[in-house]
Design a protein around this motif. Structure first.
Motif, PDB file in Angstrom:
ATOM      1  N   ARG A 108       2.791  -7.202  15.513  1.00 38.14           N
ATOM      2  CA  ARG A 108       3.612  -6.012  15.695  1.00 38.14           C
ATOM      3  C   ARG A 108       2.744  -4.770  15.524  1.00 38.14           C
ATOM      4  NH1 ARG A 108       8.949  -5.357  12.108  1.00 38.14           N
ATOM      5  NH2 ARG A 108       9.457  -7.224  13.326  1.00 38.14           N
ATOM      6  N   GLY A 109       2.946  -3.797  16.385  1.00 40.05           N
ATOM      7  CA  GLY A 109       2.143  -2.583  16.350  1.00 40.05           C
ATOM      8  C   GLY A 109       0.989  -2.598  17.337  1.00 40.05           C
ATOM      9  N   THR A 110       0.772  -3.731  18.017  1.00 41.42           N
ATOM     10  CA  THR A 110      -0.336  -3.819  18.973  1.00 41.42           C
ATOM     11  C   THR A 110      -0.270  -2.694  19.997  1.00 41.42           C
ATOM     12  OG1 THR A 110      -0.631  -6.210  18.721  1.00 41.42           O
ATOM     13  CG2 THR A 110      -1.336  -5.243  20.805  1.00 41.42           C
ATOM     14  N   LEU A 111       0.923  -2.377  20.480  1.00 47.19           N
ATOM     15  CA  LEU A 111       1.086  -1.269  21.424  1.00 47.19           C
ATOM     16  C   LEU A 111       1.399   0.032  20.696  1.00 47.19           C
ATOM     17  CD1 LEU A 111       3.179  -2.988  24.254  1.00 47.19           C
ATOM     18  CD2 LEU A 111       0.693  -2.727  24.101  1.00 47.19           C
ATOM     19  N   ALA A 112       2.367   0.002  19.801  1.00 46.03           N
ATOM     20  CA  ALA A 112       2.900   1.233  19.228  1.00 46.03           C
ATOM     21  C   ALA A 112       1.902   1.977  18.349  1.00 46.03           C
ATOM     22  CB  ALA A 112       4.162   0.927  18.428  1.00 46.03           C
ATOM     23  N   HIS A 113       0.868   1.293  17.852  1.00 49.52           N
ATOM     24  CA  HIS A 113      -0.061   1.970  16.951  1.00 49.52           C
ATOM     25  C   HIS A 113      -0.997   2.920  17.702  1.00 49.52           C
ATOM     26  CE1 HIS A 113      -3.314  -0.683  18.329  1.00 49.52           C
ATOM     27  NE2 HIS A 113      -4.151   0.101  17.693  1.00 49.52           N
ATOM     28  N   ARG A 114      -0.974   2.877  19.039  1.00 50.57           N
ATOM     29  CA  ARG A 114      -1.861   3.707  19.844  1.00 50.57           C
ATOM     30  C   ARG A 114      -1.029   4.510  20.835  1.00 50.57           C
ATOM     31  NH1 ARG A 114      -5.155  -0.803  23.151  1.00 50.57           N
ATOM     32  NH2 ARG A 114      -4.335  -2.279  21.658  1.00 50.57           N
ATOM     33  N   PRO A 115      -1.533   5.661  21.275  1.00 48.93           N
ATOM     34  CA  PRO A 115      -0.840   6.374  22.357  1.00 48.93           C
ATOM     35  C   PRO A 115      -0.868   5.534  23.632  1.00 48.93           C
ATOM     36  CG  PRO A 115      -2.488   7.782  21.286  1.00 48.93           C
ATOM     37  CD  PRO A 115      -2.720   6.379  20.793  1.00 48.93           C
ATOM     38  N   GLN A 116       0.158   5.652  24.433  1.00 52.99           N
ATOM     39  CA  GLN A 116       0.161   4.949  25.714  1.00 52.99           C
ATOM     40  C   GLN A 116      -0.982   5.490  26.567  1.00 52.99           C
ATOM     41  OE1 GLN A 116       3.847   5.090  27.871  1.00 52.99           O
ATOM     42  NE2 GLN A 116       3.062   3.889  29.584  1.00 52.99           N
TER      43      GLN A 116
END
Length: 203
Positions: free
Chosen positions: A11-19
């Motif tokens: 969890r957080g693989t995507l959300a931890h970084r800006p798109q």
């Protein structure tokens, strides 16, 4: 109940970084949607071809703007992720590509896309799908990406083939369209598959 298998992607693989904005070759980029793209989205969902395969329409540019707000918010939820396919010079939106039905723990997602009528026949869809696929597999670390489309949608079948998505079979009567239930082709790319011969250089 704890799983005996560790998550493929935490969890957080995507959300931890800006798109990110991603290069797609031939003067195209994939970028996050902006509310200023509302007219392009409204145009897309008034197009009969897009309505046929996506079974959606927008009543106004304001409704399209609300849809874009939802697409932008989806990044933090890590279930869907939507990009505008845009001209790298003018920033004009030419289409959409997305990761949908994402399950990070299982390392799986599904690619979806459409192209505006004015941008068809230029290799926009295969370049966008190829660029997003490479990023999802090679940078993020997804294990499997599916690409599903109606068996009647020959254009999507050609996109899947150009982007190296192997046809795995037919899901019978799997998705309801405006004209009834459609059988769906199921294509997929998995880690270790040979890369497409590439769409970024040709069309």
């Amino acid at each position: 109940m704890p799983s005996l298998i560790p998550p493929v992607l935490p969890r957080g693989t995507l959300a931890h970084r800006p798109q990110p904005t991603l290069p797609a070759g031939a003067g195209l980029i994939l970028r996050p949607w902006a509310e200023t793209d509302a007219d392009a989205v409204h145009t897309a969902f008034r197009d009969p071809t897009i309505q046929r395969w996506h079974a959606r329409e927008t009543a106004s540019a304001e409704e399209a703007r609300d849809l874009i707000r939802g697409w932008r918010a989806a990044w933090a939820e890590e279930y869907d992720a939507h990009w505008a396919v845009a001209d790298a010079t003018t920033d004009e939106a030419l289409g959409r590509v997305a990761l949908r039905e994402t399950i990070l723990a299982a390392g799986v997602t599904q690619v979806a896309y459409w192209t505006l009528p004015r941008a068809r026949g230029r290799g926009v869809a295969p370049r966008a799908v190829d660029a997003l696929t490479r990023w999802a597999l090679d940078t993020v670390g997804f294990h499997r990406i599916t690409l599903n489309h109606s068996v009647d949608n020959g254009s999507s079948c050609r996109v899947a083939d150009k982007c190296g998505y192997a046809l795995e079979g037919i899901a019978r009567s799997a998705l309801l369209h405006t004209d009834g239930w459609h059988d769906m082709h199921v294509h997929a790319r998995v880690q270790g598959d040979p890369q497409a011969a590439t769409t970024t250089a040709s069309g």
